[in-house]
Scaffold this active site. Structure first.
Site, PDB file in Angstrom:
ATOM      1  N   PHE A  15       0.826  -1.205   0.000  1.00  0.00           N
ATOM      2  CA  PHE A  15       0.000   0.000   0.000  1.00  0.00           C
ATOM      3  C   PHE A  15       0.863   1.259   0.000  1.00  0.00           C
ATOM      4  CE2 PHE A  15      -1.930  -3.500   2.356  1.00  0.00           C
ATOM      5  CZ  PHE A  15      -3.108  -3.687   1.652  1.00  0.00           C
ATOM      6  N   SER A  47       7.945  -2.003   1.104  1.00  0.00           N
ATOM      7  CA  SER A  47       8.754  -0.974   1.762  1.00  0.00           C
ATOM      8  C   SER A  47      10.107  -1.536   2.180  1.00  0.00           C
ATOM      9  CB  SER A  47       8.013  -0.410   2.971  1.00  0.00           C
ATOM     10  OG  SER A  47       7.689  -1.431   3.896  1.00  0.00           O
ATOM     11  N   GLY A  70      -1.185 -10.444   9.733  1.00  0.00           N
ATOM     12  CA  GLY A  70      -2.079  -9.388   9.288  1.00  0.00           C
ATOM     13  C   GLY A  70      -2.637  -8.543  10.420  1.00  0.00           C
ATOM     14  N   SER A 119       5.819  -5.797  17.948  1.00  0.00           N
ATOM     15  CA  SER A 119       6.730  -4.765  18.448  1.00  0.00           C
ATOM     16  C   SER A 119       7.055  -4.993  19.911  1.00  0.00           C
ATOM     17  CB  SER A 119       6.092  -3.376  18.294  1.00  0.00           C
ATOM     18  OG  SER A 119       6.385  -2.816  17.044  1.00  0.00           O
ATOM     19  N   HIS A 139      -3.186  -0.282  12.550  1.00  0.00           N
ATOM     20  CA  HIS A 139      -3.689   1.085  12.571  1.00  0.00           C
ATOM     21  C   HIS A 139      -4.728   1.341  13.662  1.00  0.00           C
ATOM     22  CE1 HIS A 139      -1.179   1.695   9.294  1.00  0.00           C
ATOM     23  NE2 HIS A 139      -1.993   2.255   8.413  1.00  0.00           N
ATOM     24  N   HIS A 164       3.734   6.077   8.326  1.00  0.00           N
ATOM     25  CA  HIS A 164       2.919   5.965   7.111  1.00  0.00           C
ATOM     26  C   HIS A 164       1.430   6.101   7.428  1.00  0.00           C
ATOM     27  CE1 HIS A 164       1.696   3.596   3.297  1.00  0.00           C
ATOM     28  NE2 HIS A 164       2.033   4.832   2.966  1.00  0.00           N
ATOM     29  N   ASP A 165       0.679   6.507   6.411  1.00  0.00           N
ATOM     30  CA  ASP A 165      -0.785   6.608   6.460  1.00  0.00           C
ATOM     31  C   ASP A 165      -1.260   7.734   7.377  1.00  0.00           C
ATOM     32  OD1 ASP A 165      -1.240   4.631   4.582  1.00  0.00           O
ATOM     33  OD2 ASP A 165      -1.342   3.040   6.078  1.00  0.00           O
TER      34      ASP A 165
END
Length: 205
Positions: A15, A47, A70, A119, A139, A164-165
């Protein structure tokens, strides 16, 4: 700046817009001599390839942190679910096989170090200073906050934090990445470098 991209780059699922990818490459290239790069949320490796190509030139490495099952939006029935990446036998979303294939085809096996974990687990005993961190994980607010709190403090002075985003308006997209971007600016530890499309770039002061 021309980037020598692998032939399969346009086939890699992801994306990331082209201008964002180029900006990531340029920022990684500018700091990779000073230490490794770490990304959170590799997905299928798009990325990772851009970061890896920059690090390869500087004899550095990319630590690619992703549990590879995911985020919320990738699960069955969700908006960004890709049935090609669903392992019916295991009954779960799985991007790791596709990720490894794409990294191998890009010739980056000796530059990219996959860390198949969250993480929180990856950062628990992490002591290596980082020249750049790219956050593009889950997100939800909890996930984004966790990624930021785990890694932002491990960036060296003069290093880069990329998020990002970023969607300032709620109707354009989720607000969690933008929230941690604003948190980074408010912390006094980072100054803005640039905004490229939905990519925010900051420098550790």
């Amino acid at each position: 700046m021309e980037i020598a991209l692998p032939p399969h780059i346009n086939d890699v699922k992801g994306f990331l817009a082209d201008d964002e990818a180029k900006a990531l490459y340029e920022q990684a290239l500018s700091v990779a001599e000073r230490g490794p790069v770490l990304e959170v949320g590799s997905y299928c490796g798009k990325s990772t390839i851009y970061l890896g190509l920059a690090c390869q030139q500087k004899n550095s490495v990319v630590y690619a942190v992703d549990h590879h099952v995911g985020s919320e939006e990738h699960q069955l029935g969700e908006m960004f679910h890709d049935p090609d990446l669903y392992d019916a036998g295991e009954g779960r979303f799985d991007t790791f096989k596709e990720f490894r294939r794409n990294i191998r085809l890009a010739g980056l096996d000796d530059t990219v170090v996959p860390i198949v974990a969250t993480s929180e687990v990856s950062a628990r005993h992490w002591h290596t200073p980082l020249a750049m961190v790219f956050i593009d994980g889950g997100h939800s607010l909890d996930a984004a906050l966790c990624d930021y709190r785990c890694w932002a403090g491990k960036i060296i002075t003069g290093g880069v934090l990329a998020i990002h985003d970023l969607f300032p308006a709620p109707e354009e997209g989720g607000q969690a990445p933008y929230a941690i971007y604003k948190m980074a600016l408010a912390s006094g530890l980072f100054e803005p470098i640039a905004r490229v499309n939905t990519l925010g770039l900051l420098r550790r002061i």
